[in-house]
Design an enzyme around this catalytic site. Structure first.
Site, short mmCIF file in Angstrom:
data_model
loop_
_atom_site.label_atom_id
_atom_site.label_comp_id
_atom_site.label_asym_id
_atom_site.label_seq_id
_atom_site.Cartn_x
_atom_site.Cartn_y
_atom_site.Cartn_z
N ARG A 67 -2.38 -10.61 12.95
CA ARG A 67 -2.74 -9.37 12.23
C ARG A 67 -3.52 -9.69 10.95
O ARG A 67 -4.47 -8.98 10.60
CB ARG A 67 -1.46 -8.59 11.89
CG ARG A 67 -0.80 -8.00 13.14
CD ARG A 67 0.65 -7.59 12.87
NE ARG A 67 0.75 -6.54 11.86
CZ ARG A 67 1.93 -6.14 11.35
NH1 ARG A 67 3.05 -6.74 11.75
NH2 ARG A 67 1.95 -5.19 10.47
N ARG A 70 11.63 -6.91 14.21
CA ARG A 70 10.67 -6.29 15.12
C ARG A 70 9.85 -7.37 15.80
O ARG A 70 9.56 -8.41 15.21
CB ARG A 70 9.74 -5.33 14.36
CG ARG A 70 10.39 -4.01 13.99
CD ARG A 70 9.54 -3.19 13.04
NE ARG A 70 8.12 -3.20 13.40
CZ ARG A 70 7.17 -2.64 12.67
NH1 ARG A 70 7.48 -2.07 11.50
NH2 ARG A 70 5.92 -2.67 13.06
N ARG A 103 -10.34 0.89 8.51
CA ARG A 103 -9.92 -0.49 8.83
C ARG A 103 -11.10 -1.36 9.23
O ARG A 103 -10.98 -2.59 9.26
CB ARG A 103 -8.89 -0.48 9.96
CG ARG A 103 -7.56 0.14 9.58
CD ARG A 103 -6.58 0.04 10.74
NE ARG A 103 -5.32 0.73 10.47
CZ ARG A 103 -4.28 0.18 9.84
NH1 ARG A 103 -4.37 -1.07 9.42
NH2 ARG A 103 -3.18 0.87 9.65
N ARG A 120 11.48 -9.49 7.17
CA ARG A 120 11.86 -8.09 7.27
C ARG A 120 12.84 -7.88 8.44
O ARG A 120 12.63 -8.41 9.53
CB ARG A 120 10.60 -7.24 7.47
CG ARG A 120 10.75 -5.79 7.11
CD ARG A 120 9.40 -5.16 6.79
NE ARG A 120 8.40 -5.37 7.83
CZ ARG A 120 7.13 -5.03 7.71
NH1 ARG A 120 6.71 -4.49 6.57
NH2 ARG A 120 6.28 -5.23 8.68
N LYS A 165 0.84 -1.22 0.00
CA LYS A 165 0.00 0.00 0.00
C LYS A 165 0.87 1.26 0.00
O LYS A 165 0.62 2.19 -0.76
CB LYS A 165 -0.92 0.01 1.23
CG LYS A 165 -1.95 -1.10 1.26
CD LYS A 165 -2.99 -0.87 2.34
CE LYS A 165 -2.39 -0.81 3.75
NZ LYS A 165 -1.75 -2.07 4.16
#
Length: 809
Positions: free
Chosen positions: A764, A753, A689, A724, A613
């Site tokens: 998520r 992270r 959302r 990541r 996005k």
């Protein structure tokens, strides 16, 4: 002959005689001319009436039959002037009327005036045998025009008073009108015109003195009077009276009245003599000829005067005879345009029809000639100057009946439509809007919203039950020509075929704007599943697609008359709108179009975490110059600016707690309504959302043009996020597979992270999928799914193609 000259001709004659030292011989004559022509037009009309009463020989044409006259209506000033003139002309009572201030209902007999304030008063007079012979209905039907005519405002006289008075006056009229002649002067502002018609009714004891369709088309030579008068006469099915044609017909004894054959024969001889002399026909003789023609049987229901009246004397004459046109269309052209048209004019020798070698050419060059004077530049300029002199004096007396039309355009059809619409009483600035579209595109809902917001009359084109195209179109035309549509209208679901569109154009029904509601075939089919139209949707959609362009082509040349092509930079007269949008957004886009503005692009980007996005938002933001808004950025900006919502959100953020939806929604709504977003458009990233947030955008009229959903499989998302890594020194983000750290040193120190682990990513993703259903339900047909599992350049290209189609629609 001198007595019959116009004032302009008198001055020219005096100037000529003075140049020859002969003016003293005729001084007494000129003095008598000046005395015999009253300066006051009303006095002139009164004198004409007295003279007609004295000279009439017919037993049934006498004032004996009209001793009792009722003037009723809300036109106070006009009623008072007419009453005073009648008393002066007919020897009636001269004391002041006792009518009420705003509702003067004046009634006069040979010796008395009566106050009539109600239907009961009218019935009492009727019982006494005092019913009027003639009723003059001086009435203004429009509240705003009534206030203007009587120099009032709505604090002095309210809409409810106006309605109540109208009802009372109509009741009084209904009591008497069955047994009396009626002069209907509804919405007439020119007292001379009404007074002339009253005098005509008195002289001729006319039992049907109601207004006919009397129209004059006037203008400078070359303005197109004959072209447009011919068209108007055809529309109203009444004769066109052009002075030269009338004179020629009378000279040939084709228009002799059976009621007064000896007089007509004498007039025919006078006209022949004048024409044979090759000299201009005097105003007096022309007036007599026109009067005889207007008295013929075929003129009872009306006529169109072509280039008449043209002088003050002609104007005074028709007013005095009660034959002043209800409407005078004055065609305005500049002298250079008029001269160019005259020089290109061609006359058909057999039909007398006028053509132009460039602007209105004949189908065949056979039997076409050019008059010698049309090539004489000196003659043309003199004729234009002479017309201008006569026009100025004529307008002063008929200004309330004159409707000016800009006839500069060389597109004859466009000017014709203006002229015809003026003859139907249409307001010059009337909004006329078509709403057409694909089946199930909510045309009526959109039309209702337009009509309500712009105070226009709504006409449902689908309500006609006639079987033929002609009958259906005729019904629609009749509705659109009704008085209540004069200020503007919205026509929904019509025309649906090229034939209907052509018939509308033939009747000069041309919109100022056209709204086309477009749906893709699959969207129409999907909507049909929820209705009874499922079986016919394919045929209906095919009919729409095959007829749409043909319909629009009927109007394009008329909406862009001077080659004004539609521009991508400015709104045109035709807008094809995406009907798949939610109704609030659809209404906003249409409102922008009707106001002559472009609706800015508004997009929402949705997708799972790491679906791309952010990357795509940057690409699309730069290409379309949109305002890029993310929830986090908006929250931080509100806190920084210390807005009321920002300060409240800061309390939650400082505690590490989630900011409530109501605060996020408030901050988003404020930001979306800032000037830069309203002017340039926006791109929302990360909002909404949830279904509640999506519904909030709809409630606050912040609907997007589209929701771009980046589809990426869950396993790909998990791989993108779990791989990541972040460099704690530089802050740069790398990916172990797609974008690995460039050196071993950096690779050794990068960290993952805590919420980028596979287990956290799955949680998520679950939350994303649970909330996506509500967003899809809210925005439905506005969702554009794009494959996000490909190179970013290809994803961007797919989105740009979609937006291009969206902007085109």
């Amino acid at each position: 002959a001198f007595h019959n000259m116009s004032s302009t001709q008198n001055l020219q004659l005096q100037s000529y005689l003075q140049s020859k030292d002969l003016s003293s011989l005729f001084s007494s004559l000129f003095q008598s001319i000046t005395v015999s022509k009253p300066k006051d037009p009303i006095s002139f009309i009164i004198d004409e009436l007295k003279r007609d009463l004295e000279t009439t020989t017919s037993n049934d044409i006498t004032f004996k039959h009209h001793k009792k006259i009722l003037i009723v209506g809300n036109q106070q000033k006009m009623a008072e002037k007419i009453l005073a003139a009648l008393c002066q002309a007919l020897g009636g009572p001269t004391e002041e009327s006792t009518g009420s201030t705003l509702s003067p209902l004046a009634y006069t007999t040979s010796t008395h005036r009566h106050k009539i304030n109600s239907r009961l008063d009218a019935l009492k007079l009727q019982e006494k045998g005092l019913s009027p012979d003639l009723v003059v209905w001086c009435h203004m039907s429009d509240f705003d025009q009534f206030l203007k005519a009587n120099q009032l405002d709505d604090t002095q006289y309210s809409q409810s008073q106006f309605t109540n008075d109208n009802f009372t006056q109509q009741e009084i009229l209904n009591v008497f009108k069955g047994g009396a002649s009626v002069v209907d002067a509804t919405n007439e502002l020119n007292v001379l015109t009404v007074l002339g018609r009253v005098m005509h009714a008195i002289i001729h004891n006319n039992p049907k003195a109601q207004a006919t369709k009397r129209i004059a088309i006037i203008g400078a030579p070359g303005a197109g009077c004959t072209t447009h008068a011919t068209r108007v006469a055809s529309i109203f099915n009444v004769p066109r009276l052009e002075p030269n044609n009338v004179l020629a017909a009378i000279a040939n004894e084709q228009q002799i009245s059976s009621d007064n054959a000896p007089h007509a024969a004498s007039l025919s001889a006078q006209v022949r003599q004048a024409l044979d002399s090759n000299q201009p026909v005097s105003d007096d003789l022309l007036n007599k000829a026109m009067l005889q023609r207007m008295s013929q049987e075929d003129c009872r229901s009306g006529y169109v005067l072509d280039g008449y009246p043209r002088t003050k004397q002609q104007t005074d004459f028709i007013i005095a005879k009660g034959l002043a046109p209800e409407l005078i269309v004055l065609l305005r052209v500049t002298p250079d345009v008029a001269e160019a048209r005259i020089k290109g004019r061609q006359i058909h020798t057999e039909t007398g029809q006028v053509f132009h070698e460039i602007f209105a050419p004949a189908d065949s060059p056979a039997n076409l000639v050019k008059r010698p004077q049309d090539s004489d530049e000196g003659y043309i300029k003199a004729a234009l100057r002479a017309y201008k002199t006569d026009e100025d004096s004529m307008i002063l007396e008929l200004q309330d009946s004159i409707h000016e039309v800009d006839a500069q355009q060389n597109n004859v059809q466009v000017v014709q439509h203006k002229v015809v619409n003026a003859c139907f009483g249409e307001h010059e600035d009337a909004e006329k809007i078509f709403v057409i579209g694909a089946p199930l595109s909510r045309m009526m809902a959109v039309a209702e919203e337009i009509a309500k917001s712009r105070n226009l009359i709504l006409i449902n084109g689908a309500s006609s039950t006639s079987s033929t195209e002609y009958e259906r179109t005729s019904q629609i035309v009749k509705k659109l020509r009704s008085p209540q549509c004069a200020k503007g209208w919205v026509l929904a679901e019509f025309p649906t075929s090229a034939e209907q569109a052509e018939l509308l154009v033939q009747n000069s029904i041309v919109p100022t704007k056209i709204v086309v509601l477009n749906l893709k075939s699959e969207q129409a089919v999907e909507r049909a599943k929820k209705t009874t139209a499922q079986d016919s949707i394919q045929n209906d959609y095919f009919h729409y697609v095959t007829n749409r362009d043909a319909i629009l082509n009927q109007f394009r040349g008329l909406l862009h008359p001077e080659g004004d092509k539609e521009s991508s930079d400015s709104p045109s007269h035709i807008a094809t709108v995406n009907a798949a949008q939610l109704l609030p957004k659809l209404s906003q886009d249409i409102a922008c179009f009707l106001e002559g503005k472009r609706s800015p692009l508004r997009l929402i980007f949705a997708g799972a975490p790491a679906s791309g996005k952010g990357t795509q938002c940057e690409m699309i933001r730069d290409k379309y110059n949109l305002i890029h808004l993310s929830t986090g950025d908006m929250l931080r900006e509100a806190v920084k600016e210390q807005t009321e919502l920002g300060l409240e959100a800061a309390e939650y953020m400082n505690k590490g707690a989630l900011v409530p939806d109501r605060l996020i929604e408030g901050i988003v709504a404020v930001r979306l309504n800032m000037p830069d977003c309203l002017e340039r458009g926006w791109l929302l990233d990360g909002f909404p959302r949830t279904s509640n947030q999506a519904d909030f955008l709809v409630r606050t009229n912040n609907c997007p043009d589209a929701v771009i959903l980046l589809d990426v499989p869950d396993e790909v998302v998990i791989g993108r996020i779990s791989g990541r890594r972040t460099d704690p020194v530089s802050g740069n983000v790398f990916h172990l597979e797609y974008n690995p750290p460039p050196t071993d040193e950096i690779a050794a120190r990068v960290v993952q992270r805590s919420d980028d682990t596979k287990d956290k990513v799955k949680v998520r993703l679950s939350a994303f999928h649970n909330n996506l259903g509500g967003i899809l339900t809210t925005f439905g047909e506005q969702i554009f799914r794009v494959n996000g599992n490909q190179k970013k350049e290809l994803v961007t290209a797919n989105i740009v193609d979609f937006i291009s189609e969206l902007k085109r629609v």
